[in-house]
Design an enzyme around this catalytic site. Structure first.
Site, short mmCIF file in Angstrom:
data_model
loop_
_atom_site.label_atom_id
_atom_site.label_comp_id
_atom_site.label_asym_id
_atom_site.label_seq_id
_atom_site.Cartn_x
_atom_site.Cartn_y
_atom_site.Cartn_z
N ASP A 243 0.91 -1.25 -0.04
CA ASP A 243 0.02 -0.01 0.12
C ASP A 243 0.92 1.16 0.06
O ASP A 243 1.58 1.35 0.88
CB ASP A 243 -0.75 -0.04 1.13
CG ASP A 243 -2.06 0.92 1.39
OD1 ASP A 243 -1.87 2.11 0.40
OD2 ASP A 243 -2.85 0.94 2.14
N HIS A 337 -8.46 -0.47 -8.55
CA HIS A 337 -7.95 0.61 -7.36
C HIS A 337 -6.96 1.32 -8.19
O HIS A 337 -6.74 2.54 -8.02
CB HIS A 337 -8.16 0.20 -6.23
CG HIS A 337 -7.65 1.05 -5.10
ND1 HIS A 337 -8.72 2.01 -4.77
CD2 HIS A 337 -6.57 1.59 -4.70
CE1 HIS A 337 -8.08 2.78 -3.70
NE2 HIS A 337 -6.84 2.51 -3.78
#
Length: 429
Positions: A243, A337
């Site tokens: 992330d 995403h």
């Protein structure tokens, strides 16, 4: 350069040799002096492991490692807690000013908070009434950051100084916001590489607030501890995904322009500051974990194992948005995403993400209350966070597995110069 974009971090050796000024309280030992004691007995710098020990123990005990000795400077061009790497433990807390506190009370509070932050970040005890929670610990890269919410300016009579960039965020269809855990007059971010050091700072900030401000909400977060892996990499979140791969880097020529208000910016008191968007994002982990790894990768657009784009290469390889498979389908789905959040898909919108994971137990229905305390930094949220979130709101594959439960936007002024406190240009200007 005379001014450094990245706040200085003291090396373990310098932290040990600095000692304590003669003006420091003489009763008891400060944490900084204890750190010096550790150096006198032989400071051991762990190359890959975390040898644990305390300077207050006998000489034969293992002394502090470099993890505890790292010190971040309070004074600087920017406030600490923005440019440092992810920290192992964190607390986010918002306060509301008490009725009648006003501008004078707020100024006195920020002066107290700034002095406490300076002392604790240097590895010293509080000026008075220290709890001794972190008495035998080093600074542990402690950072304390202060910001002002939209409502702060009306409560202090400073509406004319409120930045346009602090206008409330728009509503998003994915929001399920708890107003009691959103916004606030004042915001404090605390981070450290040791849980007790972070907690000690949290208690100090709460005690300093006294009758001037009361806690509106508080959240606790964590990240992987330094040294926990022999293969340093971008952090993983609680979904197991790497992330933050495309975070802007200070080495990029336009980094400061995107992340910080320029020194000639408007209003003047926000020079070298930044705007923090804070979102508590619940991850629906039970639903997410029912997906196969391949399905999870399709949602994100990257391989779970190493963060590389589905189009191939390594984590940092550029994603080929036009690549198709043997059937003619896009390898990275249109609603992935990673595709949607790319700056080049959002008019160049960029923000520096510096999040924390959270886990607040199990709900009554048996599902984990866990997810991401999303904190992002930008020179203007209307050109950073807002356009990206709007696009995510229109069709992000990840949206069915997350829920935005609280939100806040805070103006974080530049760092305080020696002898000054954070926000002094606003409160005394």
């Amino acid at each position: 350069m005379a001014d450094q974009s990245i706040p200085q971090t003291r090396t373990p050796e310098k932290a040990v040799n600095d000692g304590v000024s003669e003006s420091a309280p003489k009763e008891g030992l400060s944490r900084r002096r204890l750190l010096g004691t550790a150096g006198a007995t032989g400071l051991v710098l762990g190359a890959a492991g975390g040898a644990v020990g305390y300077a207050a123990r006998p000489a034969e005990a293992t002394p502090l490692t470099s993890l505890g000795a790292e010190e971040v400077m309070f004074h600087g061009k920017h406030q600490p807690g923005i440019l440092q790497g992810l920290q192992a433990r964190g607390h986010l807390v918002a306060f509301d000013l008490a009725a009648g506190a006003g501008r004078k009370g707020a100024a006195a509070l920020l002066r107290r908070w700034s002095e406490t932050a300076r002392r604790l970040m240097a590895g010293e005890a509080m000026a008075s009434d220290d709890t001794d929670v972190a008495r035998d610990a080093g600074p542990s890269s402690l950072t304390i950051t202060f910001g002002f919410g939209h409502s702060f300016f009306a409560r202090t009579g400073l509406e004319k100084q409120r930045p346009v960039a602090l206008d409330p965020l728009p509503d998003f269809s994915s929001d399920r916001l708890d107003k009691a855990r959103s916004n606030g007059d004042l915001w404090v971010q605390i981070g450290a590489d040791d849980a007790l050091v972070a907690f000690h700072a949290l208690r100090a900030i709460q005690k300093d607030a006294g009758g001037t401000a009361k806690v509106r909400w508080q959240m606790n977060g964590f990240n992987r501890s330094p040294g926990a892996t022999a293969h340093p990499m971008t952090a993983r979140n609680l979904m197991g995904q790497i992330d933050g791969t495309r975070n802007p880097k200070p080495t990029e020529s336009d980094f400061d322009r995107r992340i910080f208000v320029p020194s000639s910016g408007d209003p003047a008191w926000m020079a070298n500051g930044s705007y923090a968007v804070v979102r508590r994002i619940r991850m629906l982990l039970d639903d997410w974990e029912q997906l196969s790894v391949k399905a999870q990768e399709q949602v994100i657009g990257r391989r779970k194992a190493d963060g590389a784009p589905l189009t191939g290469g390594s984590e940092t390889t550029a994603m080929d948005l036009e690549k198709t498979d043997a059937k003619g389908d896009l390898v990275v789905p249109l609603n992935a995403h990673a595709r949607i959040t790319r700056p080049d898909q959002n008019g160049g919108a960029a923000m520096l993400r510096r999040p924390w994971s959270f886990h607040d137990g199990i709900d009554t229905d048996g599902v984990p209350d866990a997810g991401l305390l999303f904190v992002c930094w930008q020179a203007d949220p209307l050109r950073g966070f807002v356009p990206v979130q709007r696009k995510l709101d229109r069709g992000d594959a990840l949206s069915r597995y997350i829920r935005h439960e609280s939100s806040g936007l805070f103006a974080v002024p530049g760092g305080a110069a020696e002898g000054e406190y954070v926000g002094q240009g606003l409160l005394e200007g």
